[in-house]
Structure formats: C-alpha cells, structure tokens
Write a protein that holds these residues in place. Structure first.
Motif, PDB file in Angstrom:
ATOM      1  N   VAL A   1       0.821  -1.305   0.010  1.00 16.27           N
ATOM      2  CA  VAL A   1      -0.088   0.012  -0.117  1.00 16.27           C
ATOM      3  C   VAL A   1       0.910   1.119  -0.003  1.00 16.27           C
ATOM      4  CG1 VAL A   1      -1.804  -1.212   1.078  1.00 16.27           C
ATOM      5  CG2 VAL A   1      -0.260  -0.059   2.534  1.00 16.27           C
ATOM      6  N   SER A   2       0.405   2.395  -0.345  1.00 11.02           N
ATOM      7  CA  SER A   2       1.300   3.468  -0.413  1.00 11.02           C
ATOM      8  C   SER A   2       0.996   4.283   0.911  1.00 11.02           C
ATOM      9  CB  SER A   2       0.658   4.586  -1.376  1.00 11.02           C
ATOM     10  OG  SER A   2      -0.387   5.217  -1.361  1.00 11.02           O
ATOM     11  N   CYS A   3       2.068   4.683   1.648  1.00 15.26           N
ATOM     12  CA  CYS A   3       2.193   5.422   2.734  1.00 15.26           C
ATOM     13  C   CYS A   3       1.472   6.726   2.806  1.00 15.26           C
ATOM     14  CB  CYS A   3       3.540   5.684   3.125  1.00 15.26           C
ATOM     15  SG  CYS A   3       3.884   6.718   4.771  1.00 15.26           S
ATOM     16  N   PRO A   4       0.526   7.128   3.747  1.00 18.57           N
ATOM     17  CA  PRO A   4      -0.155   8.212   3.445  1.00 18.57           C
ATOM     18  C   PRO A   4       0.789   9.578   3.787  1.00 18.57           C
ATOM     19  CG  PRO A   4      -0.892   7.040   5.437  1.00 18.57           C
ATOM     20  CD  PRO A   4       0.005   6.235   4.816  1.00 18.57           C
ATOM     21  N   GLN A   5       1.759   9.335   4.340  1.00 19.41           N
ATOM     22  CA  GLN A   5       2.837  10.736   4.508  1.00 19.41           C
ATOM     23  C   GLN A   5       3.625  10.768   3.576  1.00 19.41           C
ATOM     24  OE1 GLN A   5       2.670  12.457   7.324  1.00 19.41           O
ATOM     25  NE2 GLN A   5       1.085  11.317   8.163  1.00 19.41           N
ATOM     26  N   CYS A   6       4.312   9.902   2.970  1.00 16.07           N
ATOM     27  CA  CYS A   6       5.451  10.262   1.745  1.00 16.07           C
ATOM     28  C   CYS A   6       4.953   9.267   0.463  1.00 16.07           C
ATOM     29  CB  CYS A   6       6.667   9.871   2.436  1.00 16.07           C
ATOM     30  SG  CYS A   6       6.841   7.791   2.846  1.00 16.07           S
ATOM     31  N   HIS A   7       3.832   8.836   0.505  1.00 17.40           N
ATOM     32  CA  HIS A   7       3.386   7.981  -0.699  1.00 17.40           C
ATOM     33  C   HIS A   7       4.299   7.156  -1.315  1.00 17.40           C
ATOM     34  CE1 HIS A   7       0.148  10.947  -0.342  1.00 17.40           C
ATOM     35  NE2 HIS A   7       1.040  11.802  -0.247  1.00 17.40           N
ATOM     36  N   GLU A   8       5.371   6.497  -0.519  1.00 17.87           N
ATOM     37  CA  GLU A   8       6.134   5.152  -0.787  1.00 17.87           C
ATOM     38  C   GLU A   8       5.454   4.047  -0.761  1.00 17.87           C
ATOM     39  OE1 GLU A   8       9.578   5.408  -2.160  1.00 17.87           O
ATOM     40  OE2 GLU A   8       9.059   7.521  -2.412  1.00 17.87           O
ATOM     41  N   PRO A   9       5.788   3.217  -1.441  1.00 15.59           N
ATOM     42  CA  PRO A   9       5.060   1.630  -1.052  1.00 15.59           C
ATOM     43  C   PRO A   9       5.821   1.164   0.406  1.00 15.59           C
ATOM     44  CG  PRO A   9       6.675   1.546  -2.979  1.00 15.59           C
ATOM     45  CD  PRO A   9       6.562   2.844  -2.616  1.00 15.59           C
ATOM     46  N   LYS A  10       4.576   0.563   1.041  1.00 11.61           N
ATOM     47  CA  LYS A  10       5.153  -0.211   2.342  1.00 11.61           C
ATOM     48  C   LYS A  10       4.128  -1.260   2.604  1.00 11.61           C
ATOM     49  CE  LYS A  10       2.116   2.176   5.831  1.00 11.61           C
ATOM     50  NZ  LYS A  10       1.821   1.119   6.258  1.00 11.61           N
ATOM     51  N   MET A  11       4.513  -2.004   3.476  1.00 15.33           N
ATOM     52  CA  MET A  11       3.561  -3.373   3.680  1.00 15.33           C
ATOM     53  C   MET A  11       2.575  -2.692   4.591  1.00 15.33           C
ATOM     54  SD  MET A  11       4.721  -6.235   2.601  1.00 15.33           S
ATOM     55  CE  MET A  11       4.168  -7.632   3.202  1.00 15.33           C
ATOM     56  N   PRO A  12       1.355  -3.170   4.660  1.00 18.13           N
ATOM     57  CA  PRO A  12       0.042  -2.797   5.479  1.00 18.13           C
ATOM     58  C   PRO A  12       0.542  -3.416   6.518  1.00 18.13           C
ATOM     59  CG  PRO A  12      -0.560  -4.750   3.936  1.00 18.13           C
ATOM     60  CD  PRO A  12       0.771  -4.358   3.522  1.00 18.13           C
ATOM     61  N   HIS A  13      -0.197  -2.402   7.491  1.00 18.14           N
ATOM     62  CA  HIS A  13       0.105  -2.669   9.117  1.00 18.14           C
ATOM     63  C   HIS A  13       1.726  -2.703   9.463  1.00 18.14           C
ATOM     64  CE1 HIS A  13      -4.083  -3.584   9.116  1.00 18.14           C
ATOM     65  NE2 HIS A  13      -3.884  -4.465   8.242  1.00 18.14           N
ATOM     66  N   HIS A  14       2.649  -2.099   8.961  1.00 18.89           N
ATOM     67  CA  HIS A  14       4.012  -1.950   9.449  1.00 18.89           C
ATOM     68  C   HIS A  14       4.329  -0.443   9.366  1.00 18.89           C
ATOM     69  CE1 HIS A  14       3.811  -6.254   8.214  1.00 18.89           C
ATOM     70  NE2 HIS A  14       5.316  -6.298   8.653  1.00 18.89           N
ATOM     71  N   VAL A  15       5.512  -0.321  10.059  1.00 26.08           N
ATOM     72  CA  VAL A  15       5.951   1.231   9.975  1.00 26.08           C
ATOM     73  C   VAL A  15       6.420   1.331   8.690  1.00 26.08           C
ATOM     74  CG1 VAL A  15       7.541   2.639  11.117  1.00 26.08           C
ATOM     75  CG2 VAL A  15       6.302   0.945  12.425  1.00 26.08           C
ATOM     76  N   CYS A  16       6.319   2.731   8.143  1.00 27.79           N
ATOM     77  CA  CYS A  16       6.907   2.907   6.906  1.00 27.79           C
ATOM     78  C   CYS A  16       8.363   3.022   6.935  1.00 27.79           C
ATOM     79  CB  CYS A  16       6.537   4.172   6.292  1.00 27.79           C
ATOM     80  SG  CYS A  16       7.032   4.618   4.826  1.00 27.79           S
ATOM     81  N   PRO A  17       9.152   2.326   6.090  1.00 32.72           N
ATOM     82  CA  PRO A  17      10.804   2.307   6.456  1.00 32.72           C
ATOM     83  C   PRO A  17      11.287   3.466   5.827  1.00 32.72           C
ATOM     84  CG  PRO A  17       9.838   0.761   4.356  1.00 32.72           C
ATOM     85  CD  PRO A  17       8.694   1.418   5.171  1.00 32.72           C
ATOM     86  N   GLU A  18      10.469   4.386   4.936  1.00 31.88           N
ATOM     87  CA  GLU A  18      11.054   5.633   4.239  1.00 31.88           C
ATOM     88  C   GLU A  18      10.631   6.842   5.488  1.00 31.88           C
ATOM     89  OE1 GLU A  18      12.747   5.752   1.543  1.00 31.88           O
ATOM     90  OE2 GLU A  18      12.375   3.553   1.695  1.00 31.88           O
TER      91      GLU A  18
END
Length: 59
Positions: free
Chosen positions: A28-45
């Motif tokens: 899914v895309s992160c709502p903050q930085c719009h990078e792809p991330k796994m759902p229910h995980h902290v965005c690594p970016e």
C-alpha cells in the motif's frame, strides 16, 4: 495397506500441483510520503505508522 489401482498420469499429477504459486506481497502507499510499504507496518522511509511518527527516519 491402500495401493493405487492405476498409475496417476503426468497431466493429473501436474494439475493437482498447479495451484502451488507464490503470491506477491500486497503493498500500500504510505499516506505521509506515498512510498510503497507493507500494510500494518511502520513505513521504512518516513517512520510513520497510523499518522504518528513512531521511528525517527534515517536520513
């Protein structure tokens, strides 16, 4: 002991094994930085989860 009465053909054997596929993980895309991330995980970016900064982002 049970013994097969007939030889299982290659087509029947391979049809049975046809559904053993790997699936790509759902991103899914992160709502903050719009990078792809796994759902229910902290965005690594950006380090955000659920709208809050959880981990300080490594820059």
């Amino acid at each position: 002991m049970a013994v097969p009465k007939r030889k299982t053909s290659k087509a029947r054997r391979d049809r049975r094994r046809a559904n053993w596929k790997l699936e790509a993980p759902g991103f899914v895309s992160c709502p903050q930085c719009h990078e792809p991330k796994m759902p229910h995980h902290v965005c690594p970016e950006c380090g955000y989860y659920n709208g809050k900064e959880v981990v300080a982002a490594a820059e």
